[in-house]
Scaffold this motif. Structure first.
Motif, PDB file in Angstrom:
ATOM      1  N   UNK A   1      44.888 -24.357 -45.316  1.00 42.74           N
ATOM      2  CA  UNK A   1      44.590 -24.544 -46.631  1.00 42.74           C
ATOM      3  C   UNK A   1      44.759 -25.885 -47.189  1.00 42.74           C
ATOM      4  N   UNK A   2      44.724 -26.868 -46.402  1.00 42.46           N
ATOM      5  CA  UNK A   2      45.082 -28.092 -47.015  1.00 42.46           C
ATOM      6  C   UNK A   2      44.113 -29.205 -46.701  1.00 42.46           C
ATOM      7  N   UNK A   3      43.136 -29.482 -47.327  1.00 41.41           N
ATOM      8  CA  UNK A   3      41.963 -30.432 -46.989  1.00 41.41           C
ATOM      9  C   UNK A   3      42.730 -32.115 -46.646  1.00 41.41           C
ATOM     10  N   UNK A   4      43.773 -32.173 -47.075  1.00 38.17           N
ATOM     11  CA  UNK A   4      44.518 -33.590 -46.673  1.00 38.17           C
ATOM     12  C   UNK A   4      45.431 -33.495 -45.502  1.00 38.17           C
ATOM     13  N   UNK A   5      45.291 -32.259 -44.794  1.00 37.34           N
ATOM     14  CA  UNK A   5      46.063 -32.261 -43.564  1.00 37.34           C
ATOM     15  C   UNK A   5      45.563 -32.989 -42.603  1.00 37.34           C
ATOM     16  N   UNK A   6      46.355 -33.740 -41.847  1.00 36.38           N
ATOM     17  CA  UNK A   6      45.798 -34.656 -40.810  1.00 36.38           C
ATOM     18  C   UNK A   6      45.061 -34.033 -39.734  1.00 36.38           C
ATOM     19  N   UNK A   7      44.018 -34.502 -39.376  1.00 37.80           N
ATOM     20  CA  UNK A   7      43.147 -33.729 -38.211  1.00 37.80           C
ATOM     21  C   UNK A   7      43.609 -34.034 -36.799  1.00 37.80           C
ATOM     22  N   UNK A   8      44.543 -34.854 -36.594  1.00 36.21           N
ATOM     23  CA  UNK A   8      44.920 -35.367 -35.377  1.00 36.21           C
ATOM     24  C   UNK A   8      45.680 -34.260 -34.840  1.00 36.21           C
ATOM     25  N   UNK A   9      45.189 -33.820 -33.479  1.00 37.81           N
ATOM     26  CA  UNK A   9      46.056 -32.474 -33.010  1.00 37.81           C
ATOM     27  C   UNK A   9      47.427 -32.507 -32.899  1.00 37.81           C
ATOM     28  N   UNK A  10      47.928 -33.917 -32.600  1.00 37.57           N
ATOM     29  CA  UNK A  10      49.267 -33.896 -32.523  1.00 37.57           C
ATOM     30  C   UNK A  10      50.084 -33.630 -33.705  1.00 37.57           C
ATOM     31  N   UNK A  11      49.513 -33.380 -34.906  1.00 38.76           N
ATOM     32  CA  UNK A  11      50.047 -33.091 -36.125  1.00 38.76           C
ATOM     33  C   UNK A  11      50.297 -31.675 -36.181  1.00 38.76           C
ATOM     34  N   UNK A  12      49.181 -30.881 -35.270  1.00 41.37           N
ATOM     35  CA  UNK A  12      49.119 -29.361 -35.340  1.00 41.37           C
ATOM     36  C   UNK A  12      50.026 -28.686 -34.450  1.00 41.37           C
ATOM     37  N   UNK A  13      50.290 -29.309 -33.095  1.00 42.52           N
ATOM     38  CA  UNK A  13      50.820 -28.677 -32.205  1.00 42.52           C
ATOM     39  C   UNK A  13      52.156 -29.143 -31.350  1.00 42.52           C
ATOM     40  N   UNK A  14      53.176 -29.104 -32.370  1.00 39.51           N
ATOM     41  CA  UNK A  14      54.456 -29.843 -32.095  1.00 39.51           C
ATOM     42  C   UNK A  14      55.207 -29.079 -30.996  1.00 39.51           C
ATOM     43  N   UNK A  15      54.738 -27.760 -30.988  1.00 35.74           N
ATOM     44  CA  UNK A  15      55.458 -26.589 -29.906  1.00 35.74           C
ATOM     45  C   UNK A  15      54.396 -26.347 -28.930  1.00 35.74           C
ATOM     46  N   UNK A  16      53.321 -26.873 -28.819  1.00 37.11           N
ATOM     47  CA  UNK A  16      52.287 -26.726 -27.826  1.00 37.11           C
ATOM     48  C   UNK A  16      51.394 -25.356 -28.158  1.00 37.11           C
ATOM     49  N   UNK A  17      51.336 -24.722 -27.088  1.00 32.00           N
ATOM     50  CA  UNK A  17      50.543 -23.582 -27.045  1.00 32.00           C
ATOM     51  C   UNK A  17      50.958 -22.553 -27.992  1.00 32.00           C
ATOM     52  N   UNK A  18      52.342 -22.484 -28.076  1.00 38.75           N
ATOM     53  CA  UNK A  18      52.892 -21.387 -28.751  1.00 38.75           C
ATOM     54  C   UNK A  18      52.646 -21.443 -30.384  1.00 38.75           C
TER      55      UNK A  18
END
Length: 592
Positions: free
Chosen positions: A407-424
C-alpha cells in the motif's frame, strides 16, 4: 409495449426505427435503487471497426474471421452509490443493422430516416434480442473495445463497466489506494463485484427501453479477470444473466497475483536464468510428456502425468543454442532447473503443502520466471561471455504487491527490496493477501445452489499451456463445487480444458486447440447458448488449432471433453481429425 415505446420517444418495436440515439430518449434505470445517476450520453456510431492485434486472432477476445464495419448507438451512463464518493461508468452498445434508421441528436434531424449501410459492403447485423455483458483483464474491470466489437458483430447488445476506475494499463494498481497506506475499499469492492451487478441491471434496462421489448436472453462472457467475473456473478447474482462463460478464471486472484516466487528463488540462488534456458527446459518437458496421452502431436494433454515422467535435473549440463546470445552454446544449469521446477510445482508453504499450484509444463515461463539479460554482444552480434541476467517480475504481480499489500506507491519496485528472505517472503505476502482480500477477490464459493435452482448455466474453460493463471486453480474450483453438490453439479456447471492453449488463446505456437462453436464460428458462447436456450448439454466442445499446419495447410480438430474426462486417440485415425478421438469415461490421470 409499443405504447411505452411511443411515450419514451421510441419507434415501433417491430419497425426499422427504434429510438432516437439521444440522451433525452434514454431514461435512467429505476431498477437500481442503491444508485444515483449523474449523467447519460448517447452517440450514433457508424462504420466502426477495430484492428485485431497480432496474436489475438482466434483467441477468446477476437474472432476467426474479419468482421463488418458496425453501426450502433453508444450509450454511456455515470452513477454513484450515495455516500461512497464513487463514480462508475457503464457503457451499452446497441446494434443497428444495415437499413435501420435512427435519429442522432448530434446531427441534423433530417437524417432520422436515412438508412445506414456499412461502407465495406458487409452487413452490420441487427439486434438479436440478447444482451451480453463483457468482462475485463488484469486490474481493468471492463471497457474492452475488441470484445465489445466482436459481440456487436454477432448482434448482441453489449454492456461493460469501468468499475469506478479507468486505466489504459491492465496492470495498474494506483486506483486501489485512497492515500498512501490506506486502501480505498469501496473502489476495490466495485472492481471485485458491485459494479458488475450494477452493469447487468443497467444494461438490461437501457436495452429494453431502446428496442421497446424485453430481452430474450442475457449472457456474461470474459477471460482471466473476466473469467473470475463470470464465476463471481454466477455465485452471487445468478439471476443477472441466463448463462455465464468464463475462460482461464482468475479465482483466488488475490493469491495468484503474488506470482513472484521464481524471482525470489533466483535471488536465493544468486542466478537468474536467461529466457533461452527456460525455453529449452520447456522444450524438453514437452518432448518427454507429449506422447503420454497416446499421440505425439506437440501437445501436453495430460500435464498431471508429466511430473512423474520428466525429471529436469537429469538435463543439467545439457548444451543448447541460445539465439538471444548471438547463437552461443550454453548449458542447462542446476539453478535454472530449480527456478523452472518452482514455476511448475507451485509455491510451497511451511507445512509441506502448496500455496498455489504451478504452471503446466507446456506453459511459457516468461511471466512467472521472467528475466532481463545482458548478453555481452559485440558489434558483430556475437556473445563475449555468459549472459548476465536479473529477475524481471510480472508487472501485474509487482503492482499487486506495491499497491494492494504494501500500500505504498513510493515502494521500490526492484525485487531485491521485496524479498530479503527469499521465497518465504512471498509466502508471507500470500498469507497477507488471504487475510485482506479473500472475501472480495477469492471468488471460490462452491455453493452454486441458487444458480442451479434458477436454471442458470456456468461454462468454464482453461488453456492447458496458460502462462498466467494456473490450470490447477480451475480444477480445484470444479472439484470444490462437485464435492459440495455431488451428482448434480453437472446440471449447471461444465468445465473444459484446451491442450496447448496459452492464456485466453493469446499467442502460442499455433498448435493449441482453441474451443469453438459447432457451427465453426469460433465462439464458445454458441455452445453456452445451445445449452441455455435449447437444452443441448455440452458433453464435448469442438476445438480447432489456432493455426494451420505449415506442411498440410490444415487446422487440426479435436473434441474437448467434459472434465474430468479426456479425449482419447483411437490409435488408427488421423491425429489431426476430431473423428479419431473419443471422450473417455475415466477420470483425469487414468492412462486407460
Amino acid at each position: 409495449m409499443e405504447q411505452l415505446a411511443s411515450f419514451l420517444g421510441f419507434g415501433s418495436a417491430t419497425g426499422t426505427g427504434f429510438s432516437s440515439c439521444s440522451p433525452s430518449s434514454i431514461p435512467y434505470p429505476t431498477t437500481l435503487p442503491n444508485a444515483e445517476f449523474l449523467s447519460v450520453e448517447a452517440h450514433l456510431v457508424t462504420n466502426y471497426t477495430e484492428a485485431i492485434p497480432p496474436g489475438f486472432e482466434n483467441s477468446f477476445f477476437a474472432p476467426s474471421s474479419p468482421l463488418p464495419a458496425l453501426n450502433f448507438c453508444n450509450v454511456t451512463l455515470v452513477h454513484t452509490h450515495p455516500g461512497l464518493g464513487d463514480r462508475i461508468l457503464t457503457q451499452v452498445w446497441l446494434p443497428l443493422g444495415d437499413g435501420d434508421s435512427v435519429y442522432d441528436s448530434g446531427k441534423q434531424q433530417q437524417q432520422q430516416q436515412q438508412p445506414m449501410k456499412a461502407t465495406d459492403g458487409r452487413t452490420s447485423p441487427p439486434w438479436n434480442g440478447r444482451l451480453q455483458g463483457v468482462g475485463g483483464a488484469g486490474t481493468s474491470t471492463g471497457f474492452m473495445p475488441l470484445t465489445q466489437y466482436s459481440a456487436v458483430a454477432e448482434g448482441y447488445a453489449v454492456v461493460t463497466t469501468d468499475g469506478g476506475h479507468r486505466s489504459t494499463d491492465w496492470a495498474s494498481g494506483a486506483w486501489a489506494l485512497a492515500s498512501p497506506g490506506n486502501v480505498d475499499w469501496n473502489a476495490v469492492q466495485n472492481y471485485a463485484a458491485v459494479a458488475l451487478h450494477d452493469a447487468a441491471v443497467i444494461g438490461r434496462a437501457v436495452t429494453e427501453a431502446f428496442y421497446g421489448r424485453k430481452l430474450e436472453y442475457a449472457y456474461f462472457t470474459g477471460c482471466s479477470t473476466g473469467g473470475r467475473q463470470a464465476a463471481l456473478l454466477a455465485q452471487r447474482w445468478p439471476d443477472d444473466y441466463d448463462g455465464f462463460l468464463g475462460g482461464a478464471p482468475a479465482v483466488r486472484g488475490h493469491e495468484i497475483a503474488v506470482a513472484l516466487a521464481p524471482q525470489a528463488r533466483m535471488l536465493e540462488l544468486g542466478y537468474a536464468p536467461p529466457a533461452c534456458e527456460l525455453r529449452e527446459l520447456r522444450r524438453l518437458a514437452v518432448e518427454r510428456c507429449d506422447g503420454l496421452d497416446g499421440v505425439v502431436d506437440g501437445l501436453v494433454s495430460e500435464p498431471e502425468r508429466c511430473f512423474a515422467a520428466f525429471e529436469p535435473r537429469s538435463h543439467v549440463g545439457d548444451e543448447f543454442v541460445c539465439e538471444e546470445a548471438g547463437g552461443k552454446t550454453l548449458q542447462i544449469t542446476e539453478a535454472g532447473v530449480e527456478v523452472a521446477r518452482l514455476a511448475w510445482e507451485g509455491l510451497p508453504d511451511d507445512a509441506g503443502g502448496v500455496v498455489w499450484g504451478g504452471l503446466g509444463h507446456q506453459a511459457e515461463l516468461s511471466a512467472w520466471a521472467g528475466t532481463t539479460c545482458d548478453y555481452g554482444l559485440d558489434g558483430d552480434g556475437d556473445a563475449a561471455g555468459t549472459p548476465k541476467c536479473k529477475p524481471e517480475p510480472w508487472p501485474l504481480a509487482m503492482a499487486w504487491v506495491q499497491y494492494f499489500l504494501h500500500r505504498d506507491p513510493a515502494k521500490p519496485t526492484d525485487p531485491t527490496a521485496f524479498f530479503r528472505s527469499g521465497v518465504r517472503d512471498v509466502a508471507r505476502l500470500v498469507h497477507q493477501a488471504r487475510q485482506w482480500y479473500a472475501s472480495l477477490l477469492g471468488t471460490f464459493d462452491a455453493d452454486l445452489s441458487d444458480l442451479r435452482d434458477g436454471g442458470g448455466k456456468l461454462l468454464l474453460w482453461h488453456g492447458m499451456a496458460d502462462e498466467a493463471i494456473p490450470l490447477n486453480n480451475s480444477r480445484a474450483y470444479h472439484s470444490a463445487v462437485a464435492a459440495r453438490d455431488p451428482g448434480r453439479v453437472d446440471g449447471n456447471l461444465r468445465y473444459f480444458e484446451s491442450p496447448g492453449v496459452t492464456h485466453c488463446g493469446l499467442g502460442g505456437d499455433g498448435r493449441g486447440l482453441v474451443p469453438s462453436s459447432s457451427s465453426g464460428g469460433g465462439r464458445l458462447l454458441d455452445v453456452l447458448r445451445a445449452w441455455v436456450e435449447e437444452g443441448v448439454v455440452p458433453e464435448s466442445v469442438p476445438a480447432v488449432s489456432k493455426e494451420a499446419d505449415p506442411a498440410t495447410g490444415v487446422r487440426a480438430t479435436r473434441p474437448l471433453c467434459w472434465y474430468p474426462r479426456k479425449a482419447k486417440y483411437d490409435g488408427v485415425g488421423d491425429v489431426a481429425s476430431a473423428d479419431s478421438f473419443r471422450c473417455s469415461r475415466k477420470k483425469v490421470g487414468n492412462s486407460s
